[in-house]
Motif scaffolding. Sequence first.
Motif, PDB file in Angstrom:
ATOM      1  N   GLY A  41       4.469 -35.137  33.516  1.00  0.00           N
ATOM      2  CA  GLY A  41       3.853 -35.386  32.256  1.00  0.00           C
ATOM      3  C   GLY A  41       4.463 -34.374  31.336  1.00  0.00           C
ATOM      4  O   GLY A  41       4.727 -34.726  30.113  1.00  0.00           O
ATOM      5  N   ALA A  42       4.665 -33.214  31.579  1.00  0.00           N
ATOM      6  CA  ALA A  42       5.290 -32.261  30.598  1.00  0.00           C
ATOM      7  C   ALA A  42       6.717 -32.571  30.412  1.00  0.00           C
ATOM      8  O   ALA A  42       7.237 -32.439  29.310  1.00  0.00           O
ATOM      9  CB  ALA A  42       4.976 -30.812  31.410  1.00  0.00           C
ATOM     10  N   TYR A  43       7.148 -33.295  31.413  1.00  0.00           N
ATOM     11  CA  TYR A  43       8.505 -33.738  31.087  1.00  0.00           C
ATOM     12  C   TYR A  43       8.833 -34.726  30.093  1.00  0.00           C
ATOM     13  O   TYR A  43       9.459 -34.916  29.214  1.00  0.00           O
ATOM     14  CB  TYR A  43       9.510 -34.135  32.446  1.00  0.00           C
ATOM     15  CG  TYR A  43      10.624 -34.904  32.299  1.00  0.00           C
ATOM     16  CD1 TYR A  43      11.746 -34.371  31.653  1.00  0.00           C
ATOM     17  CD2 TYR A  43      10.348 -36.295  32.646  1.00  0.00           C
ATOM     18  CE1 TYR A  43      12.803 -35.181  31.615  1.00  0.00           C
ATOM     19  CE2 TYR A  43      11.455 -37.174  32.457  1.00  0.00           C
ATOM     20  CZ  TYR A  43      12.966 -36.792  31.872  1.00  0.00           C
ATOM     21  OH  TYR A  43      13.872 -37.364  31.835  1.00  0.00           O
ATOM     22  N   ALA A  44       7.714 -35.729  30.283  1.00  0.00           N
ATOM     23  CA  ALA A  44       7.590 -37.076  29.369  1.00  0.00           C
ATOM     24  C   ALA A  44       7.256 -36.538  28.037  1.00  0.00           C
ATOM     25  O   ALA A  44       7.804 -37.176  27.090  1.00  0.00           O
ATOM     26  CB  ALA A  44       6.544 -37.882  30.001  1.00  0.00           C
ATOM     27  N   LEU A  83      10.641 -44.558  25.292  1.00  0.00           N
ATOM     28  CA  LEU A  83       9.407 -44.656  26.111  1.00  0.00           C
ATOM     29  C   LEU A  83      10.096 -45.272  27.470  1.00  0.00           C
ATOM     30  O   LEU A  83       9.719 -44.770  28.850  1.00  0.00           O
ATOM     31  CB  LEU A  83       8.567 -45.569  25.552  1.00  0.00           C
ATOM     32  CG  LEU A  83       7.105 -45.676  26.577  1.00  0.00           C
ATOM     33  CD1 LEU A  83       6.516 -44.726  27.015  1.00  0.00           C
ATOM     34  CD2 LEU A  83       6.437 -46.789  25.712  1.00  0.00           C
ATOM     35  N   LEU A  84      10.659 -46.271  27.497  1.00  0.00           N
ATOM     36  CA  LEU A  84      11.444 -46.834  28.607  1.00  0.00           C
ATOM     37  C   LEU A  84      12.232 -45.978  29.478  1.00  0.00           C
ATOM     38  O   LEU A  84      11.881 -45.940  30.623  1.00  0.00           O
ATOM     39  CB  LEU A  84      12.196 -48.125  28.151  1.00  0.00           C
ATOM     40  CG  LEU A  84      12.816 -49.085  29.349  1.00  0.00           C
ATOM     41  CD1 LEU A  84      11.702 -49.599  30.124  1.00  0.00           C
ATOM     42  CD2 LEU A  84      13.503 -50.146  28.706  1.00  0.00           C
ATOM     43  N   SER A  85      13.094 -45.394  28.819  1.00  0.00           N
ATOM     44  CA  SER A  85      14.020 -44.406  29.567  1.00  0.00           C
ATOM     45  C   SER A  85      13.046 -43.498  30.137  1.00  0.00           C
ATOM     46  O   SER A  85      13.276 -43.160  31.424  1.00  0.00           O
ATOM     47  CB  SER A  85      14.826 -43.638  28.591  1.00  0.00           C
ATOM     48  OG  SER A  85      15.885 -42.849  29.317  1.00  0.00           O
ATOM     49  N   THR A  86      12.048 -42.854  29.461  1.00  0.00           N
ATOM     50  CA  THR A  86      11.108 -41.849  30.131  1.00  0.00           C
ATOM     51  C   THR A  86      10.641 -42.226  31.270  1.00  0.00           C
ATOM     52  O   THR A  86      10.385 -41.642  32.442  1.00  0.00           O
ATOM     53  CB  THR A  86      10.259 -41.035  29.161  1.00  0.00           C
ATOM     54  OG1 THR A  86      10.950 -40.723  27.965  1.00  0.00           O
ATOM     55  CG2 THR A  86       9.370 -40.100  29.598  1.00  0.00           C
ATOM     56  N   ALA A  87       9.994 -43.509  31.051  1.00  0.00           N
ATOM     57  CA  ALA A  87       9.109 -44.154  32.238  1.00  0.00           C
ATOM     58  C   ALA A  87      10.136 -44.521  33.468  1.00  0.00           C
ATOM     59  O   ALA A  87       9.710 -44.096  34.536  1.00  0.00           O
ATOM     60  CB  ALA A  87       8.601 -45.279  31.640  1.00  0.00           C
ATOM     61  N   MET A  88      11.240 -44.980  33.029  1.00  0.00           N
ATOM     62  CA  MET A  88      12.102 -45.206  34.348  1.00  0.00           C
ATOM     63  C   MET A  88      12.632 -43.753  35.079  1.00  0.00           C
ATOM     64  O   MET A  88      12.793 -43.667  36.418  1.00  0.00           O
ATOM     65  CB  MET A  88      13.501 -45.960  33.706  1.00  0.00           C
ATOM     66  CG  MET A  88      13.241 -47.248  33.508  1.00  0.00           C
ATOM     67  SD  MET A  88      14.662 -47.973  32.807  1.00  0.00           S
ATOM     68  CE  MET A  88      15.436 -48.130  34.257  1.00  0.00           C
ATOM     69  N   SER A  89      12.892 -42.664  34.209  1.00  0.00           N
ATOM     70  CA  SER A  89      13.186 -41.518  34.861  1.00  0.00           C
ATOM     71  C   SER A  89      12.022 -40.892  35.690  1.00  0.00           C
ATOM     72  O   SER A  89      12.316 -40.309  36.751  1.00  0.00           O
ATOM     73  CB  SER A  89      13.760 -40.744  33.970  1.00  0.00           C
ATOM     74  OG  SER A  89      12.776 -40.137  32.888  1.00  0.00           O
TER      75      SER A  89
END
Length: 387
Positions: free
Chosen positions: A135-138, A145-151
């Motif tokens: 969560g802190a990383y996101a 958003l998509l790249s963050t969710a996938m990572s």
Amino acid sequence: MTRTTWTSWPSREALSGTSRTRPRKVITWSVRAALLTAMLGGTFSGGRFGLWEIVLGLVGVLGCAFAAWAFFRTSLEHRLWPSLGLLALLMLAAFGAQQVGADLPAVILWCGCAVAALERLPLTAGLPSTVVALGAYAAVNTDGLLSTAMSTAGLSLAGYVIRLDAEARGSAQRLLAQERAARAAEAETAALDERARIAREIHDVLAHSLSAQMVHLEAARLLIEREPAGEFRDQVLERVVAARSMAREGLAETRQALSALRGEVSPVEDFLRQLMAAEPAQVSVAGERRKLTAEASQTVRRVAQEALTNVRKHAPGARVLVQLEYLPDEVALEVRDSGGRRPEGELSGSGSGYGLLGMRERAELMGGMLEAGPGEEGFVVSLRVPA
């Protein structure tokens, strides 16, 4: 998942990394070195730094590395609260790094905490820790958003797969250890069966033969004693009596060897007292008594027999002092006589056929030592062997 799956720790074999193959260990350490290098590079990128800033940056990176090592140790020991405390410390360090503009070290710390928590902690503690770290990383990730969710999904999946892989390797290592233990038990059982077979053969052949010899020698002694007294008759009687005594001693030693083969050996101190019962001897025992290995027990017995034989041959009538001492990792035997007329240079090669030279070689093969030489009064034989 069952309740046990959620609350149980990964096995120590899985956490220790001993189940990894050499290529896996090389890859693991290469990744760790690369991450440390990336943290150092990310800390000192983007401008000039003064001496104190460099020192603080190095201290921060090395401190994080030490905290990560400590987390690995506490999780290996299944200590939950220290592990969670170290994870929290690393996350705070990541937040501090992000605040001063060191984004790359912050991302490495958050992602590493997420994967390590899922890999090394019980799921009831690992999942919340992973959620907080990701969560802190996101929150600081600006890639969309998509790249963050996938990572984040990829990091979660990677941590869980690493956990499953480590558990599988740990289970394989435990099964291998159990198989080795079973094979060792089978080999020991086979060895015991073979020793029992050899003991039966010795009993059926040698013990019966010696018993028959004693019967015939006793009969011969009785017949000779009926003959008229004379020099020839007395000489023959003396030889027959000596032969009968030797046969009796041989039978006694054969029985001791049979007991050793069957694992029924009496304590060494009892054997020494029986051995010295007919001699002007004193036996003392020091240390905490314990059961010796078969090799150590037999070596002590044979050295005591050989030393007593040499005293009888070279210092007849001398008083013998026998001291047995149980040491933490060894057993020590000392046989000392009060002295007598003894031809020089004969002791090491005399005796029952084995000789102190052979005993010395036997002790050295076991990692021990045997010393023999003149003492203050008579002769001293000193033995030390691992036990």
